[in-house]
Design a protein around this motif. Structure first.
Motif, short mmCIF file in Angstrom:
data_model
loop_
_atom_site.label_atom_id
_atom_site.label_comp_id
_atom_site.label_asym_id
_atom_site.label_seq_id
_atom_site.Cartn_x
_atom_site.Cartn_y
_atom_site.Cartn_z
N TYR A 1 137.97 -6.74 95.38
CA TYR A 1 137.45 -5.38 95.23
C TYR A 1 136.22 -5.16 96.10
O TYR A 1 135.40 -6.07 96.25
CB TYR A 1 137.05 -5.11 93.77
CG TYR A 1 138.19 -5.19 92.81
CD1 TYR A 1 138.95 -4.06 92.50
CD2 TYR A 1 138.54 -6.41 92.22
CE1 TYR A 1 140.02 -4.14 91.61
CE2 TYR A 1 139.61 -6.50 91.33
CZ TYR A 1 140.35 -5.37 91.04
OH TYR A 1 141.40 -5.45 90.17
N LYS B 1 133.97 1.33 92.80
CA LYS B 1 134.68 0.07 93.07
C LYS B 1 136.16 0.36 93.31
O LYS B 1 136.75 1.18 92.60
CB LYS B 1 134.50 -0.82 91.85
CG LYS B 1 135.03 -2.22 91.96
CD LYS B 1 134.60 -2.98 90.71
CE LYS B 1 135.26 -4.32 90.61
NZ LYS B 1 134.79 -5.05 89.42
N GLU C 1 142.60 4.34 93.86
CA GLU C 1 141.89 4.55 92.60
C GLU C 1 140.49 3.97 92.71
O GLU C 1 140.31 2.87 93.24
CB GLU C 1 142.63 3.81 91.50
CG GLU C 1 143.35 4.73 90.57
CD GLU C 1 144.06 3.97 89.47
OE1 GLU C 1 143.39 3.23 88.75
OE2 GLU C 1 145.29 4.14 89.38
N THR C 2 139.50 4.70 92.18
CA THR C 2 138.14 4.16 92.18
C THR C 2 137.62 4.11 90.75
O THR C 2 137.98 4.94 89.92
CB THR C 2 137.18 5.04 93.02
OG1 THR C 2 137.29 6.38 92.55
CG2 THR C 2 137.48 4.99 94.48
N GLU C 3 136.76 3.11 90.52
CA GLU C 3 136.14 2.99 89.19
C GLU C 3 134.64 3.18 89.38
O GLU C 3 134.05 2.62 90.31
CB GLU C 3 136.43 1.57 88.67
CG GLU C 3 135.84 1.28 87.32
CD GLU C 3 135.80 -0.22 87.03
OE1 GLU C 3 134.91 -0.63 86.28
OE2 GLU C 3 136.64 -0.97 87.58
N THR D 1 132.77 -2.70 96.39
CA THR D 1 131.94 -1.72 95.69
C THR D 1 131.01 -1.09 96.72
O THR D 1 130.32 -1.81 97.46
CB THR D 1 131.11 -2.39 94.57
OG1 THR D 1 132.02 -3.00 93.65
CG2 THR D 1 130.27 -1.36 93.82
N VAL E 1 131.26 2.14 88.70
CA VAL E 1 130.65 0.93 88.15
C VAL E 1 129.29 1.25 87.54
O VAL E 1 128.91 0.71 86.52
CB VAL E 1 130.47 -0.14 89.27
CG1 VAL E 1 129.82 -1.39 88.73
CG2 VAL E 1 131.78 -0.45 89.93
#
Ligand code: HEM
Length: 201
Positions: A72, A112, A96-98, A74, A100
């Protein structure tokens, strides 16, 4: 005679350059030790204002890490009070992004997303309120700045898989080099033979 000498010179030069190219291939993720890495980025936008703005609002430090067998990235944006609707594209595809972390005092956000390469083609698309529209720019990780911060022990099964992938890659790289050397030497021998034959006439 001079012509053949020139061809011989060009052949040898091509062989040397070719060998250097084979040796300087970018590393693959599978060759990296599992862990958390720091890596710096550069930005690219086709115009000067775009370059400066992208550099101002994207932190130059990013993180590359392996988690449960996947890699991954970030990235961190600053100036989130001006931005919304963050999108990341890898090789032209929306991923897709998360989120953080988000810091409202520092006006920053960390996103991320999964990557399959150390230097993928990353693009950021963001809606900028004061500009009243979407902006788009490239994020280019600089492989030569990759620094291991923390090694991570992977489960055994995966280590075995990783080793066999590494070995396969090593074998194919070595056989590429061997084929290249054999062809190169054969070409040089043929040309040298011609030079010798011609000089005896
Ligand atoms: C106070 C906030 C901002 C102001 C007042 C501002 C203003 C401007 C202006 C006047 C331009 C040139 C004219 C134009 O292309 O429309 C521009 C271009 C640009 N800005 Fe901003 N900007 C701001 C924030 C941001 C942020 C947060 C980003 C990115 C994260 C950004 C990225 C860009 C890019 C990439 C361009 C080039 C646009 C293009 O040619 O498509 N700007 N901005």
């Amino acid at each position: 005679m001079k012509k053949i000498k020139n061809i011989l010179f060009v052949a040898m030069f091509s062989l040397i350059i070719g060998l250097q190219t084979i040796g300087s291939f970018a590393a693959e993720l599978s060759e990296l030790e599992s862990g958390i890495y720091d890596i710096k980025n550069e930005v690219y936008h086709e115009n000067e204002i775009g370059m400066q703005m992208s550099r101002t609002y994207l932190d130059e430090n990013m993180v590359l890490e392996k988690n449960e067998g996947k890699w991954y990235y970030t990235v961190k944006f600053k100036g989130t009070n001006y931005m919304e609707n963050y999108r990341i594209l890898l090789d032209g595809n929306l991923v897709e992004t998360e989120v953080v972390s988000e810091n409202d005092e520092e006006h920053s956000i960390e996103l991320k997303f999964e990557t399959t390469s150390i230097i993928p083609n990353i693009e950021a698309q963001i809606y900028v309120d004061p500009m009243g529209r979407d902006v788009e720019f490239e994020i280019n990780p600089q492989e030569d700045t990759l620094t291991l911060v923390k090694a991570i022990e992977e489960p055994k099964k995966e280590v075995v898989e990783k080793t066999s992938i590494k070995e396969n890659e090593k074998v194919s790289k070595t056989s590429n080099i061997t084929i290249f050397i054999v062809i190169g030497v054969a070409v040089i021998l043929v040309i040298a033979g011609l030079v010798f034959k011609k000089s005896r006439k």
